[in-house]
Design a protein around this motif. Structure first.
Motif, PDB file in Angstrom:
ATOM      1  N   VAL A 165       0.847  -1.202   0.000  1.00 22.42           N
ATOM      2  CA  VAL A 165       0.000   0.000   0.000  1.00 22.42           C
ATOM      3  C   VAL A 165       0.876   1.242   0.000  1.00 22.42           C
ATOM      4  CG1 VAL A 165      -1.740   1.264   1.281  1.00 22.42           C
ATOM      5  CG2 VAL A 165      -1.858  -1.199   1.191  1.00 22.42           C
ATOM      6  N   LEU A 166       1.849   1.266   0.903  1.00 20.11           N
ATOM      7  CA  LEU A 166       2.775   2.396   0.956  1.00 20.11           C
ATOM      8  C   LEU A 166       3.507   2.545  -0.365  1.00 20.11           C
ATOM      9  CD1 LEU A 166       4.528   1.948   4.407  1.00 20.11           C
ATOM     10  CD2 LEU A 166       2.823   3.636   3.788  1.00 20.11           C
ATOM     11  N   GLY A 167       3.996   1.411  -0.875  1.00 17.92           N
ATOM     12  CA  GLY A 167       4.744   1.460  -2.126  1.00 17.92           C
ATOM     13  C   GLY A 167       3.893   1.964  -3.269  1.00 17.92           C
ATOM     14  N   ALA A 168       2.642   1.497  -3.327  1.00 14.67           N
ATOM     15  CA  ALA A 168       1.768   1.927  -4.419  1.00 14.67           C
ATOM     16  C   ALA A 168       1.554   3.432  -4.377  1.00 14.67           C
ATOM     17  CB  ALA A 168       0.423   1.207  -4.321  1.00 14.67           C
ATOM     18  N   VAL A 169       1.270   3.939  -3.175  1.00 18.97           N
ATOM     19  CA  VAL A 169       1.029   5.377  -3.053  1.00 18.97           C
ATOM     20  C   VAL A 169       2.268   6.162  -3.459  1.00 18.97           C
ATOM     21  CG1 VAL A 169       0.613   7.193  -1.378  1.00 18.97           C
ATOM     22  CG2 VAL A 169      -0.750   5.140  -1.303  1.00 18.97           C
ATOM     23  N   LEU A 170       3.415   5.730  -2.936  1.00 17.58           N
ATOM     24  CA  LEU A 170       4.643   6.473  -3.222  1.00 17.58           C
ATOM     25  C   LEU A 170       5.002   6.420  -4.698  1.00 17.58           C
ATOM     26  CD1 LEU A 170       7.028   7.982  -1.873  1.00 17.58           C
ATOM     27  CD2 LEU A 170       8.267   5.840  -1.954  1.00 17.58           C
ATOM     28  N   VAL A 171       4.961   5.225  -5.285  1.00  9.43           N
ATOM     29  CA  VAL A 171       5.388   5.075  -6.679  1.00  9.43           C
ATOM     30  C   VAL A 171       4.441   5.816  -7.612  1.00  9.43           C
ATOM     31  CG1 VAL A 171       5.573   3.397  -8.523  1.00  9.43           C
ATOM     32  CG2 VAL A 171       6.716   2.991  -6.392  1.00  9.43           C
ATOM     33  N   THR A 172       3.133   5.713  -7.370  1.00  6.64           N
ATOM     34  CA  THR A 172       2.194   6.443  -8.223  1.00  6.64           C
ATOM     35  C   THR A 172       2.455   7.938  -8.140  1.00  6.64           C
ATOM     36  OG1 THR A 172       0.556   4.790  -7.616  1.00  6.64           O
ATOM     37  CG2 THR A 172      -0.225   6.713  -8.799  1.00  6.64           C
TER      38      THR A 172
END
Lengths: 316, 435, 565
Positions: free
Chosen positions: B285-292
């Motif tokens: 979840v964190l990764g998705a938010v950051l990468v997007t």
């Protein structure tokens, strides 16, 4: 017709040998360390770019001699400072490291040399027509590529089987701890093999650069095919890689030459209407259009029915 | 622990309320947050960005079911995402043209079922092997499907893809899903459902067996489950959720094309899941938010955003393979024992030289890019609102100095940070840790 | 307004203060205060925020001045956090003693044990992450696992909040400039072409600004990177619209052009009064001005059918063409080229035989030798190809290697890399290309422009159509006396204009396709008349023929719905 077959065979063998130059390095590295190096095609690209840069100042032949060791040194450094640190986190992390490395290398090359194709010329000494089959000229440079690739294969085989270094490397493949116990510096052997594999890919880059386009997307174009070759041939088998690269090269080249589609085949038997309108695309697509995806199809089939590859010795 | 709570004479009724908050508080908070966000960030671009984050969250979590939970590294997960999107678009077009009474919120289910079906088909082939072979099969399948996308034109729409109109379906409660905020709420609703479902899945025996299969394939068979079947089911379920994400993307953009199934999309989800951390549920979840977020905004700031992405990824693999969530989790025992506050000042002190070093690196990269790539723009360039001449010696010297200073200071400070960490850890252990 | 603001601020203060006491009040009734837990901390953070938010949003959103509301949101969030900070610090300070008293951490002992082991044994660790070990601990109760996850989730929420920073972007008022969004690849593989286009448009904007702009406003080109991806293109369009830009231009890739046209049409339908207009300067798929036409889409490049019409009109008079081989890229543009070639040439010269019809995958072939072998085997004397970029360069290279002697009729031989490949292959004046203008056509104002742009940027003018586009935009704004897209569109329909290389063109109202004269040129050694060379090769374009605008007109199936004006 015969001309087409002969030219296609020559082209196919040539493409296959080019693939083998790269796949041999990859197989060696995989056998040694169990890591499939995603960045291998990037070293191929590095070789081409280094060769281009050196050939601008000192000629093609100097480039051919100097560029591969340069790329090999970079490969060795990558292994020493990168892979070795990541090794303790497992195979997945190693794979991902090389994946990220391939990405970064492509970007760096783009920054330094730009995104346009480079004017990497065939050396004047080889820029003539080798021989003429029927009415098609076959360039001498392509013959040179073929001979170089075969030569390297023979030298590689001789090194691995007849020299002391080769014996130690072969032993490290299967019994690294024992070899270490016997007093050899196994990590340094790993580093050297990695560097050597990258240097092999760089050689392929230097000689393929003038013939194919030297551009920053070289690695992305050839990378997936390379993995297909290595996996089909069998992870860990050099002769398997040889057979597989020839197979893929010939398959792709001949597929392009064939213009048949399923509709044509059925047409010979007098069936002209498409019984399944929904799949009309598959009905009409020709083998030539499908050519570039045949290697992947072959990969999936081989992995289903013969998971260790055609001549594989090692189950992953 | 609950035993000690009982002995402290609590009124019975309120402990059930506290129990509710304890168990479900986080989900209620997430629910509230999702509803409030569009009120705070109202620009069209922010809404699009948040919708994208929602989609990527579902996609990354489904990928983590494979990588983090079951230990299968796949390079072709975007196939199910894309195929879900394609079938959703075809379904929407068919429903709109035939006037079938199906409202838009049901469409992601169609995408999910597509992902499930293709997961079953491809999974039966892929999941027979594990490890590197599985990764290679997934890569080969992904390339195969991506290439087929350009050959089977009537289904995949060729280069242009297939467009649709999301407002033409049955309207419930007068919602036509034309405005972006309505689409955002749809995506947020599905995101919440999927996250809850995937979390619940990790709490089942099946989820636990996935972890066991990841750790030791051979041994997990002795427990009594068939590990190959476990892998297969995990694969199918991951395909299901990926299909839901793909159909939501199709609804959001109203266009699907062959890039949805491509290698780039697979690479993105791998990046997102890995950077966030594959070792925990919240990581992706964190990764998705950051990468997007980075993907949307980084390209405005610098031309070589891909290089930064690559360096971030390589850095994470080398130094923090547990991802951002893993780093946070490392500190959880300290937080619980109350010793985290001892460590924070050292972190703050270490943050400064790190920032200096990173600024130096960025300056170096931007200088190189400007000199090599944008030579025709002239020698002047700007970095962090400071304009200078890239051909002069000064900025290069400054960047070298920044890197050297930062690294030097960091080397001095790092042993202090390490000892502070060890102290905090041992204190935590003393206070309540080792039994 | 000020009074409302003051009242709001006061109420915020009061409410915040009250909210800060809420958890203590709850604690009195619900559980023993001497046993704080992670859940308690959550409540402490959440309650002031949860209470403050709705109140503030309700009071603020009613007054609704046209200022950015996102900054307000961020302020509220920070206030909420700060409200919790002091009691949280006190709490965190108190926790250790309390927890030790009660043996709070009994359940998490295993976790801490393993965690401390790990900090010492990182070198031996081959697990992927610590949390696996922790969750595998022999009896981790459900509650403990829940608490453990909570910490991470808490940090996630805080992190999410911090991401608010860049969203707090004010909407800019663009009333003093006419902004045009240029959406094309500016990074990665297509960047070389995208950047050339961007600089061309900037050059044109500078030219218009030096004449005072339009309606007293200056032009500004804002570049957006679409990364050669359709979704990214739509995101960038959204970004552009968000920044107040009403005119969008794009050209590289018919797939993205179709996506933009579709999006713009839907957006204008759903947001009346905020329309945007889309100028397509290079995407030549005929469908964009036929079945998928739209009032908001204008195309300045002759579409591929028109170009083939012009090309076939030129080819029908060349008696030496007897056998044609077609090789194209396997996507919509390649298909359009071959379909048009087959129908148009057969109609004009039935005696010409088509000896080959090849479609190859787009941008994937590195060695065209097999295809050249097939062309040779067929005995063709002319090859028609729509290939561009690397597909064209490699094709020509392979042809030179094999010694293939044919004429080449192309669309994009002039693209980046093409002239270099043609010079390397030694194909002097055997390659023909069709376009709306080439460097050596001989029109003096065009020559002056070409010299100027080469002096400034070092590349030759690839897009004479961009010149037409920008100049016509200025003319349309002057004619409509407005920068509203609907009015610009109405002014452009049917507008006649003198094109870059001399001659007249007009924007057809039925389908928004610009009709203009087209030129056929061959690339090779220059004579005295040809001033300009390409890509430093020394070779240049020589005009072989001109097709009048009237001879490029084709019927259209477009039925566009016009806005009620």
């Amino acid at each position: 017709m015969l001309e087409l077959v002969l030219v296609s065979t020559l082209n196919g063998v040539l493409y296959g040998m080019l693939l083998f130059l790269m796949a041999s390095g990859l197989t060696l590295i995989f056998s040694m360390m169990g890591v499939l190096n995603f960045a291998h095609a990037s070293f191929y690209m590095l070789g081409a770019f280094f060769g281009f840069q050196i050939s601008k100042y000192a000629g093609f032949w100097t480039g051919l001699i100097l560029a591969p060791p340069l790329a090999g040194v970079i490969g060795a450094l990558v292994e020493r400072y990168g892979l070795r640190n990541v090794h303790k986190h497992g195979h997945v992390a190693e794979l991902l490291f090389t994946f990220g490395l391939a990405f970064v290398m492509e970007e760096v090359v783009q920054i330094i040399w730009g995104k346009l194709p480079l004017d990497y010329r065939i050396p004047a000494a080889l820029d003539f027509s080798g021989f003429t089959i029927f009415s098609t000229n076959y360039p001498a440079y392509k013959m040179f590529m073929l001979l170089t690739a075969i030569g390297i294969f023979i030298v590689l085989l001789l090194i691995l089987t007849r020299t002391r270094v080769g014996l130690i490397i072969q032993a490290s493949l299967t019994h690294p701890h024992m070899v270490g116990a016997l007093g050899h510096n196994v990590p340094r052997i790993f580093m050297m093999v990695f560097g050597f594999g990258c240097a092999l890919a760089a050689v392929a880059g230097v000689i393929a650069g003038p013939a194919l386009v030297t551009q920053s997307n070289m690695a992305a174009l050839l990378g997936p095919i390379l993995f297909v070759v290595v996996v089909i041939g069998g992870l860990g088998s050099l002769s398997g890689a040889f057979v597989a690269s020839l197979l893929i090269g010939l398959l792709q080249t001949f597929a392009i030459a064939v213009n048949l589609s399923i509709a044509d085949v059925f047409g010979y038997f007098g069936v002209h209407t498409n019984p399944v309108p929904f799949l009309s695309d598959i009905w009409r697509v020709t083998v030539a259009q499908v050519g570039p995806i045949l290697p992947y199809l072959l990969l999936v089939l081989v992995l289903i029915f013969r998971p260790t590859g055609l001549m594989g010795t090692r189950d992953t | 622990m609950s035993e000690t709570v009982q002995t402290a004479s609590l009124p019975r009724s309120s402990s059930s309320v506290m129990g509710f908050v304890r168990s479900y508080g986080i989900w209620v908070a997430a629910f509230a947050l999702i509803f409030i966000l569009p009120r705070i960030f109202t620009s069209g671009f922010a809404l699009t960005a948040m919708s994208l984050m929602g989609i990527t969250i579902i996609f990354s979590l489904s990928y983590n079911m494979l990588l983090g939970q079951a230990g299968m590294l796949s390079f072709g997960h975007a196939v199910y995402y894309g195929l879900g999107g394609f079938l959703a678009v075809h379904a929407m077009n068919a429903i709109a043209s035939k006037g079938i009474a199906v409202p838009l919120p049901v469409i992601p289910l169609i995408g999910g079922i597509t992902g499930l079906i293709f997961g079953i088909i491809f999974g039966s082939v892929s999941t027979r092997r594990g490890g590197t072979a599985f990764a290679m099969i997934s890569l080969g399948l992904a390339e195969l499907v991506a290439s087929c996308a350009l050959i089977l034109r009537s289904f995949f729409g060729g280069e242009e893809g297939i467009t649709t109109n999301r407002t033409k379906l049955l309207r419930l409660f007068d919602l036509n899903f034309g405005p972006q905020y309505q689409v955002y709420y749809l995506i947020a609703f599905w995101c919440l459902i999927c996250v809850i479902a995937m979390y619940a899945l990790t709490r089942t025996p099946f989820g636990r067996m996935c972890n066991a299969v990841r750790e030791n394939f051979e041994r997990s068979e002795f427990v009594g489950y068939n590990p190959q079947l476990i892998r297969f089911i995990a694969f199918c379920l991951a395909g299901f959720f990926a299909g839901i994400a793909g159909s939501l993307a199709a609804i959001n953009f109203e266009i699907v094309n062959s890039s949805y199934v491509g290698a780039v999309q697979s690479g993105q989800v791998l990046l997102a899941a890995f950077i966030g951390g594959v070792g925990s549920f919240i990581g992706p979840v964190l990764g998705a938010v950051l990468v997007t977020y980075l993907q949307l905004t980084l390209s405005d700031i610098t031309e070589v955003w891909q290089l930064y992405f690559g360096l971030l990824f390589v850095g994470m693999v080398m130094f923090a393979p547990f991802g951002m969530a893993g780093i946070l989790m490392l500190h959880a025992p300290l937080l619980r024992a109350g010793t985290l506050w001892r460590l924070l000042p050292y972190y703050v002190i270490a943050f400064v030289p790190t920032l200096i070093m990173l600024t130096g690196f960025c300056l170096l990269i931007e200088l190189t890019v400007h000199v090599m790539v944008k030579a025709s723009d002239g020698p002047m360039m700007s970095f962090l609102r400071v304009t200078f001449d890239s051909h002069s010696f000064a900025p290069w010297a400054v960047s070298a100095a920044l890197i050297a200073t930062g690294y030097g200071l960091l080397r001095l400070i790092w042993p202090r940070v390490e000892s502070a960490w060890n102290d905090a850890m041992s204190l935590a252990r003393q206070r309540g840790g080792v039994a | 307004m000020a009074a409302t603001g003051a009242v709001t601020a006061m109420s915020v203060f009061v409410v915040r203060g009250a909210a800060g006491f809420l958890p203590f009040w709850l604690a009195r009734f619900h559980y023993n205060f001497s046993r704080p837990s992670i859940h308690f901390i959550v409540l402490r953070f959440a309650s002031p925020v949860a209470v403050t938010f709705p109140l503030l949003i309700l009071t603020r959103t009613q007054s609704l001045p046209a200022e950015p509301r996102c900054e307000t949101g961020f302020t509220i969030f920070c206030n909420g956090l700060l409200a919790c900070a002091k009691p949280a610090v006190r709490l965190v300070r108190d926790i250790p003693a309390r927890m030790a008293d009660i043996g709070f951490l009994t359940g998490a002992n295993d976790c801490l044990n393993v965690a401390s082991q790990r900090t010492k044994n990182t070198a031996n660790n081959v697990e992927h992450s610590q949390s696996y070990r922790l969750n595998q601990a022999i009896d981790v109760s459900r509650e403990d696992a829940m608490k453990f996850g909570l910490t991470a989730k808490l940090s996630a929420i805080v992190a999410l909040g911090l991401l608010a920073i860049p969203f707090a972007r004010p909407v800019s008022s663009a009333d003093d400039t006419i902004k045009i969004a240029y959406i094309d690849p500016l990074s990665g593989g297509g960047a070389s072409i995208g950047e050339v286009g961007l600089k061309t448009f900037q050059f044109l904007a500078d030219e218009l600004n030096s004449k005072g702009g339009s309606l007293g406003k200056k032009y500004e080109i804002v570049g957006y990177d679409n990364k050669l991806n359709a979704q990214e293109t739509l995101v960038q369009v959204q970004k552009a619209i968000d920044s107040g830009i009403r005119i969008i231009t794009q050209g590289n890739g018919s797939a993205f052009a179709a996506a933009i046209s579709d999006f713009v049409t839907k957006y204008n339908e759903r947001n009346p009064g905020k329309e945007v207009v889309y100028f397509n300067y290079a995407a030549v798929d005929p469908v964009l001005t036929n079945d998928k036409c739209s009032f908001w889409h204008f195309r300045w490049d002759a579409n591929s059918d028109q170009k083939m019409e012009a090309l076939s009109n030129y080819m029908k008079d060349r008696k030496n063409i007897k056998k044609i081989y077609m090789i194209n890229q396997d996507y919509s543009f390649g298909h359009a080229v071959r379909t048009a070639a087959l129908s148009m040439i057969k109609a004009k010269r039935p005696d010409i035989e088509f000896v080959g019809d090849e479609l190859h995958p787009l941008l994937k072939i590195t060695d065209f030798a097999p295809y050249i072998a097939k062309i040779k085997a067929s005995g063709a004397d002319s090859v028609i190809t729509g290939n561009w970029g690397q597909d064209f360069s490699l094709l020509v290279k392979a042809a030179a290697d094999a010694g293939l002697q044919t004429d080449w009729y192309t669309y994009y031989a002039g693209g980046t890399g093409g002239p270099t490949a043609m010079k390397q292959a030694g194909l002097s004046h055997r390659v023909f290309a069709i376009g709306e203008g080439f460097a050596n056509v001989g029109h003096p104002p065009a020559d002056a422009f070409e010299t100027a742009i080469r002096a400034k940027y070092g590349f030759s003018l690839f897009y004479p159509r961009a010149v037409n586009q920008m100049r016509m935009l200025a003319a349309a704004i002057d004619k409509a006396k407005s920068t509203e897209p609907a009015k610009i569109g109405a002014a452009l329909e049917g507008m006649k204009f003198e094109v870059f290389d001399g001659g007249e063109g007009y924007m057809r109202a039925d389908d928004h396709q610009f009709i203009q004269p087209l030129y056929i040129a061959s690339f090779g050694e220059r004579s005295a008349k040809e001033k300009f060379d390409e890509e430093g090769t020394g070779w240049g374009w020589r005009t072989a023929g001109k097709i009048e605008a009237a001879n490029t007109v084709l019927p259209t199936t477009c039925k566009m719905s016009r806005p009620a004006s």
